[in-house]
Motif scaffolding. Structure first.
Motif, PDB file in Angstrom:
ATOM      1  N   GLN A   1      72.246  58.180  61.070  1.00  0.00           N
ATOM      2  CA  GLN A   1      71.187  58.984  60.168  1.00  0.00           C
ATOM      3  C   GLN A   1      70.442  59.939  60.654  1.00  0.00           C
TER       4      GLN A   1
ATOM      5  N   TYR B   1      79.869  55.892  66.886  1.00  0.00           N
ATOM      6  CA  TYR B   1      80.062  55.278  65.493  1.00  0.00           C
ATOM      7  C   TYR B   1      81.341  55.258  64.997  1.00  0.00           C
ATOM      8  N   LEU B   2      82.351  56.046  65.101  1.00  0.00           N
ATOM      9  CA  LEU B   2      83.655  56.248  64.743  1.00  0.00           C
ATOM     10  C   LEU B   2      84.252  55.187  65.382  1.00  0.00           C
TER      11      LEU B   2
ATOM     12  N   LEU C   1      83.573  51.940  64.215  1.00  0.00           N
ATOM     13  CA  LEU C   1      84.177  51.293  62.878  1.00  0.00           C
ATOM     14  C   LEU C   1      85.601  51.250  62.934  1.00  0.00           C
TER      15      LEU C   1
ATOM     16  N   GLN D   1      86.988  49.233  59.759  1.00  0.00           N
ATOM     17  CA  GLN D   1      86.275  49.889  58.626  1.00  0.00           C
ATOM     18  C   GLN D   1      86.650  51.323  58.423  1.00  0.00           C
TER      19      GLN D   1
ATOM     20  N   ASP E   1      87.653  53.317  56.031  1.00  0.00           N
ATOM     21  CA  ASP E   1      87.262  54.318  55.176  1.00  0.00           C
ATOM     22  C   ASP E   1      85.820  54.824  55.536  1.00  0.00           C
ATOM     23  N   THR E   2      85.035  54.143  56.091  1.00  0.00           N
ATOM     24  CA  THR E   2      83.861  54.560  56.411  1.00  0.00           C
ATOM     25  C   THR E   2      84.214  55.217  57.789  1.00  0.00           C
ATOM     26  N   ALA E   3      84.934  55.084  58.699  1.00  0.00           N
ATOM     27  CA  ALA E   3      85.415  55.867  59.885  1.00  0.00           C
ATOM     28  C   ALA E   3      85.870  57.376  59.457  1.00  0.00           C
ATOM     29  N   ARG E   4      86.699  57.227  58.373  1.00  0.00           N
ATOM     30  CA  ARG E   4      87.158  58.421  57.992  1.00  0.00           C
ATOM     31  C   ARG E   4      86.151  59.505  57.575  1.00  0.00           C
ATOM     32  N   THR E   5      85.097  58.651  56.645  1.00  0.00           N
ATOM     33  CA  THR E   5      84.009  59.985  56.434  1.00  0.00           C
ATOM     34  C   THR E   5      83.114  60.255  57.603  1.00  0.00           C
ATOM     35  N   VAL E   6      83.127  59.561  58.704  1.00  0.00           N
ATOM     36  CA  VAL E   6      82.293  59.727  59.809  1.00  0.00           C
ATOM     37  C   VAL E   6      83.142  60.780  60.471  1.00  0.00           C
TER      38      VAL E   6
ATOM     39  N   ARG F   1      82.768  64.104  59.387  1.00  0.00           N
ATOM     40  CA  ARG F   1      81.300  64.902  59.692  1.00  0.00           C
ATOM     41  C   ARG F   1      81.469  65.529  61.151  1.00  0.00           C
TER      42      ARG F   1
END
Length: 89
Positions: free
Chosen positions: A2, A20-21, A24, A29, A31-36, A39
């Motif tokens: 953040q 972070y990825l 995750l 995790q 789905d969250t890893a895909r988002t990161v 980025r």
């Protein structure tokens, strides 16, 4: 992550995002890893950490073609790092 996003400094985003990825993916995790991963994808062709993180994510997702491409990019970036800016080993 953040704080890195708030400051919007590419170096910080890649450093935080790749770590972070990895965490995750280790925690399944995805789905969250895909988002990161999305980025930091912008830097995957230029930054070894981002390319390696992308490869790890794609392997975990079962996206083997994308993982292979990311692994090739990571290998190229690693070779460039060893060769240095002049291209000499």
């Amino acid at each position: 992550m953040q704080a890195a996003e708030r400051l919007n400094v590419p170096e910080d985003l890649v450093a935080a995002g790749s770590a972070y990825l990895a965490a995750l993916v280790d925690a399944s995790q995805l789905d969250t890893a895909r988002t990161v991963g999305g980025r930091i994808a912008l830097w995957a062709e230029r930054d070894l950490r981002a390319a390696t993180a992308q490869a790890r994510l794609f392997r975990a997702l079962g996206e083997h073609d994308a993982a292979g491409k990311a692994e090739i990019a990571a290998a190229r970036l690693a070779a460039e790092r060893v060769a240095g800016p002049s291209g000499d080993l």
